[in-house]
Design an enzyme around this catalytic site. Sequence first.
Site, PDB file in Angstrom:
ATOM      1  N   ASN A 245     -83.277  43.514  -0.915  1.00 42.49           N
ATOM      2  CA  ASN A 245     -83.966  44.786  -0.656  1.00 42.49           C
ATOM      3  C   ASN A 245     -83.594  45.881  -1.648  1.00 42.49           C
ATOM      4  O   ASN A 245     -84.411  46.740  -1.968  1.00 42.49           O
ATOM      5  CB  ASN A 245     -83.742  45.249   0.790  1.00 42.49           C
ATOM      6  CG  ASN A 245     -82.279  45.370   1.147  1.00 42.49           C
ATOM      7  OD1 ASN A 245     -81.427  44.709   0.550  1.00 42.49           O
ATOM      8  ND2 ASN A 245     -81.975  46.192   2.114  1.00 42.49           N
TER       9      ASN A 245
ATOM     10  N   GLU B 148     -83.573  44.101  14.716  1.00 40.65           N
ATOM     11  CA  GLU B 148     -83.892  44.897  13.533  1.00 40.65           C
ATOM     12  C   GLU B 148     -85.185  44.348  12.920  1.00 40.65           C
ATOM     13  O   GLU B 148     -85.217  43.174  12.522  1.00 40.65           O
ATOM     14  CB  GLU B 148     -82.737  44.726  12.540  1.00 40.65           C
ATOM     15  CG  GLU B 148     -82.938  45.427  11.240  1.00 40.65           C
ATOM     16  CD  GLU B 148     -81.770  45.193  10.285  1.00 40.65           C
ATOM     17  OE1 GLU B 148     -81.143  44.119  10.337  1.00 40.65           O
ATOM     18  OE2 GLU B 148     -81.498  46.097   9.485  1.00 40.65           O
TER      19      GLU B 148
ATOM     20  N   LYS C 212     -73.431  36.704  -6.557  1.00 40.40           N
ATOM     21  CA  LYS C 212     -74.612  35.898  -6.207  1.00 40.40           C
ATOM     22  C   LYS C 212     -75.678  36.839  -5.675  1.00 40.40           C
ATOM     23  O   LYS C 212     -75.660  37.245  -4.506  1.00 40.40           O
ATOM     24  CB  LYS C 212     -74.321  34.833  -5.147  1.00 40.40           C
ATOM     25  CG  LYS C 212     -75.522  33.882  -5.032  1.00 40.40           C
ATOM     26  CD  LYS C 212     -75.627  33.153  -3.701  1.00 40.40           C
ATOM     27  CE  LYS C 212     -76.304  33.901  -2.615  1.00 40.40           C
ATOM     28  NZ  LYS C 212     -77.746  34.222  -2.836  1.00 40.40           N
TER      29      LYS C 212
ATOM     30  N   CYS D 284     -81.342  48.679   5.556  1.00 42.09           N
ATOM     31  CA  CYS D 284     -80.506  48.460   6.739  1.00 42.09           C
ATOM     32  C   CYS D 284     -80.353  49.729   7.580  1.00 42.09           C
ATOM     33  O   CYS D 284     -80.198  49.640   8.790  1.00 42.09           O
ATOM     34  CB  CYS D 284     -79.153  47.897   6.336  1.00 42.09           C
ATOM     35  SG  CYS D 284     -78.384  48.817   5.011  1.00 42.09           S
TER      36      CYS D 284
ATOM     37  N   GLU E 138     -71.386  44.247   5.155  1.00 43.08           N
ATOM     38  CA  GLU E 138     -72.311  45.367   5.393  1.00 43.08           C
ATOM     39  C   GLU E 138     -73.571  44.742   5.964  1.00 43.08           C
ATOM     40  O   GLU E 138     -74.364  44.151   5.232  1.00 43.08           O
ATOM     41  CB  GLU E 138     -72.635  46.086   4.072  1.00 43.08           C
ATOM     42  CG  GLU E 138     -71.453  46.745   3.412  1.00 43.08           C
ATOM     43  CD  GLU E 138     -71.039  48.050   4.093  1.00 43.08           C
ATOM     44  OE1 GLU E 138     -71.741  48.498   5.028  1.00 43.08           O
ATOM     45  OE2 GLU E 138     -70.008  48.603   3.699  1.00 43.08           O
ATOM     46  N   LEU E 139     -73.767  44.862   7.288  1.00 40.08           N
ATOM     47  CA  LEU E 139     -74.820  44.077   7.935  1.00 40.08           C
ATOM     48  C   LEU E 139     -75.986  44.967   8.365  1.00 40.08           C
ATOM     49  O   LEU E 139     -76.232  45.989   7.770  1.00 40.08           O
ATOM     50  CB  LEU E 139     -74.207  43.276   9.079  1.00 40.08           C
ATOM     51  CG  LEU E 139     -72.935  42.494   8.658  1.00 40.08           C
ATOM     52  CD1 LEU E 139     -72.322  41.749   9.812  1.00 40.08           C
ATOM     53  CD2 LEU E 139     -73.204  41.549   7.492  1.00 40.08           C
TER      54      LEU E 139
ATOM     55  N   GLY F 295     -76.154  41.762   4.183  1.00 42.03           N
ATOM     56  CA  GLY F 295     -77.234  40.904   4.679  1.00 42.03           C
ATOM     57  C   GLY F 295     -77.284  40.949   6.192  1.00 42.03           C
ATOM     58  O   GLY F 295     -76.880  41.944   6.797  1.00 42.03           O
ATOM     59  N   SER F 296     -77.747  39.869   6.782  1.00 38.93           N
ATOM     60  CA  SER F 296     -77.967  39.884   8.232  1.00 38.93           C
ATOM     61  C   SER F 296     -76.661  39.677   9.009  1.00 38.93           C
ATOM     62  O   SER F 296     -75.680  39.133   8.484  1.00 38.93           O
ATOM     63  CB  SER F 296     -78.964  38.784   8.598  1.00 38.93           C
ATOM     64  OG  SER F 296     -78.441  37.533   8.248  1.00 38.93           O
TER      65      SER F 296
HETATM   66  P1  NAD Z   1     -81.280  35.874   5.664  1.00 38.78           P
HETATM   67  O1  NAD Z   1     -80.216  36.194   6.641  1.00 38.78           O
HETATM   68  O2  NAD Z   1     -81.704  34.466   5.493  1.00 38.78           O
HETATM   69  O3  NAD Z   1     -80.872  36.402   4.202  1.00 38.78           O
HETATM   70  C1  NAD Z   1     -80.370  37.708   3.965  1.00 38.78           C
HETATM   71  C2  NAD Z   1     -79.584  37.627   2.653  1.00 38.78           C
HETATM   72  O4  NAD Z   1     -78.435  36.815   2.834  1.00 38.78           O
HETATM   73  C3  NAD Z   1     -80.363  36.966   1.512  1.00 38.78           C
HETATM   74  O5  NAD Z   1     -80.070  37.638   0.322  1.00 38.78           O
HETATM   75  C4  NAD Z   1     -79.839  35.535   1.459  1.00 38.78           C
HETATM   76  O6  NAD Z   1     -79.882  34.999   0.152  1.00 38.78           O
HETATM   77  C5  NAD Z   1     -78.424  35.721   1.913  1.00 38.78           C
HETATM   78  N1  NAD Z   1     -77.888  34.568   2.607  1.00 38.78           N
HETATM   79  C6  NAD Z   1     -78.484  33.838   3.590  1.00 38.78           C
HETATM   80  N2  NAD Z   1     -77.674  32.842   3.997  1.00 38.78           N
HETATM   81  C7  NAD Z   1     -76.536  32.955   3.259  1.00 38.78           C
HETATM   82  C8  NAD Z   1     -75.324  32.227   3.223  1.00 38.78           C
HETATM   83  N3  NAD Z   1     -75.063  31.212   4.055  1.00 38.78           N
HETATM   84  N4  NAD Z   1     -74.383  32.621   2.319  1.00 38.78           N
HETATM   85  C9  NAD Z   1     -74.603  33.663   1.490  1.00 38.78           C
HETATM   86  N5  NAD Z   1     -75.720  34.383   1.489  1.00 38.78           N
HETATM   87  C10 NAD Z   1     -76.682  34.041   2.365  1.00 38.78           C
HETATM   88  O7  NAD Z   1     -82.504  36.739   6.050  1.00 38.78           O
HETATM   89  P2  NAD Z   1     -83.790  37.162   5.258  1.00 38.78           P
HETATM   90  O8  NAD Z   1     -84.982  36.574   5.959  1.00 38.78           O
HETATM   91  O9  NAD Z   1     -83.667  37.005   3.788  1.00 38.78           O
HETATM   92  O10 NAD Z   1     -83.700  38.674   5.600  1.00 38.78           O
HETATM   93  C11 NAD Z   1     -83.941  39.067   6.922  1.00 38.78           C
HETATM   94  C12 NAD Z   1     -82.767  39.694   7.579  1.00 38.78           C
HETATM   95  O11 NAD Z   1     -81.673  39.913   6.749  1.00 38.78           O
HETATM   96  C13 NAD Z   1     -83.213  41.051   8.071  1.00 38.78           C
HETATM   97  O12 NAD Z   1     -83.661  40.956   9.384  1.00 38.78           O
HETATM   98  C14 NAD Z   1     -82.024  41.904   7.930  1.00 38.78           C
HETATM   99  O13 NAD Z   1     -81.351  41.997   9.152  1.00 38.78           O
HETATM  100  C15 NAD Z   1     -81.104  41.194   6.995  1.00 38.78           C
HETATM  101  N6  NAD Z   1     -80.929  41.886   5.733  1.00 38.78           N
HETATM  102  C16 NAD Z   1     -80.072  42.921   5.732  1.00 38.78           C
HETATM  103  C17 NAD Z   1     -79.870  43.622   4.572  1.00 38.78           C
HETATM  104  C18 NAD Z   1     -78.949  44.799   4.524  1.00 38.78           C
HETATM  105  O14 NAD Z   1     -79.053  45.607   3.628  1.00 38.78           O
HETATM  106  N7  NAD Z   1     -77.985  44.897   5.443  1.00 38.78           N
HETATM  107  C19 NAD Z   1     -80.536  43.244   3.418  1.00 38.78           C
HETATM  108  C20 NAD Z   1     -81.415  42.157   3.448  1.00 38.78           C
HETATM  109  C21 NAD Z   1     -81.588  41.466   4.634  1.00 38.78           C
END
Ligand code: NAD
Length: 487
Positions: A156, A385, A179, A288, A254-255, A232-233
């Site tokens: 994002n 979210e 990464k 986020c 940072e989730l 991420g999530s």
């Molecule tokens: P996702 O959880 O599959 O991926 C989110 C991010 O995490 C991606 O960049 C992905 O490459 C990475 N990721 C996934 N599995 C991983 C692992 N095992 N090890 C390392 N990295 C990993 O979800 P998505 O469909 O890509 O995004 C949706 C959700 O992710 C959203 O609902 C949101 O909650 C969350 N998100 C949060 C932020 C944030 O700024 N906090 C940013 C992007 C996505």
Amino acid sequence: MNTTAYPRLALHVAGQWITEASGGRRPVVNPATEAVLAELPLAGLDELAAAAESTARGFATWRRTRPLERFTLIRRATDLLRERAPAIAHALSLEQGKPLAEALREVTLSADLIDFQAEEAKRLYGRTVPPRVPGILSQTVVRQPVGPVAAFTPWNFPMNLPARKVGSALAAGCSVVLKPAEETPATAMALVQCFLDAGLPPDVINLVCGEPSEVSSFLIGHDAIRKVSFTGSVAVGKHLGELCAQGVKRYTPELGGHAPVIVCEDADLDFAVSASVAAKFRNAGQICASPIRFYVHASRLAAFSERFAAAARALRLGPGQDATTQMGPLTHARRVVEMQMLVDDALEHGARLLCGGQRAERPGWFFEPTLIADVTATCRLAHTEPFGPIATVAGFETLDQAIALANDSRYGLGAYAFTAHLRTAHRLADELEAGMVGINHFGISQPEMPFGGWKESGHGQEMGAEGLLAYTDLKTVYVGTPDGATN
Ligand code: NAD
């Protein structure tokens, strides 16, 4: 760098840019057109091992540099980042979808936040503590770089999030394996190139993409890696936390968030609506700390909802590179499906659609700016979210009730409110359960200020002085008299 082309993609492993790797390839897609932009090489175990070993060598060199030397080099890199910002912003907008002006702002703000960290590294003060027993000449507390870092960033903010992690790590004296998200690798590549062109020893920074779970489990399990940072999530953040716990590795997650916005009876409604619509649909809501749950005083609920829905309907959707675009697409197809599922689920549970609610009729992964009322606790949207252009709105009668509604969440990242009363502003700042509170203001992510969540939104901070400390370890040093004599 050509200002309109999308670059050839490569990984930076053990001091070399490589365009072929043992993990195969995957396409990177323009979310506004669904056209393939380029093929991304994916790291397999060979490249991951080489990156981890390289980062250990990089750390051995970089930790010995002085903060002033690091500052000078990092400033050269951020000068390059500013110089190259138009071309980088274009690639960012192509791969991620956001409007060009937002992309440009992201790149220049990233340069500023890296600068702040490099400046701050000159002020990594320790302290001297008077000894309590004889025979000790000095007792000091010092901070040292924590070691090689594995940094995982999402799609994002393809520049801002790598910049936060890489900037603080390098400023503190750590080496990094970054990464970035496989959806948006070109922006991260451009950041790494700026550091290399500024003279960073090549082993100090590695960039790998691959199968995310394979990359993270390999790197976190590798002896060289001492610190992990992830944005991420919540689900993935918890999983990486478990992996870190096995090696007792420092971890900064940072989730997600589910930010409430309280609009008080005394708020300036025009201002609250225009600021809220701009903040909600920025980056198509893929932020986020994006405002999600609007709680509006009952006396203003109808007016707020109508004006918000009208302004949301009027937003111009389009490719980020079109100067008239106000909201771009979602970054990948699965997000469009998720948006539709959240809306349909809410409507099935009796919620009311005030605007939007479906995929936009055009090519690309566009979802209409959406506002939903009467969302009950049983709807997924009430607790999940959306991470997209969906907001909910509900009324309240008393401030106690509004605060209780706002805090009824497993998340605690951002929280906002609009009020003209100083007393109310202070009460909300005190009682909202969130790492960042914005009163009459949505700009809660500034380079000088720490950024981080409460509850399941994560722990620890990025940016600000605290952001740098997260890449250091404390050491206490006792120096006694050489012969044991009392001094
Ligand atoms: P996702 O959880 O599959 O991926 C989110 C991010 O995490 C991606 O960049 C992905 O490459 C990475 N990721 C996934 N599995 C991983 C692992 N095992 N090890 C390392 N990295 C990993 O979800 P998505 O469909 O890509 O995004 C949706 C959700 O992710 C959203 O609902 C949101 O909650 C969350 N998100 C949060 C932020 C944030 O700024 N906090 C940013 C992007 C996505």
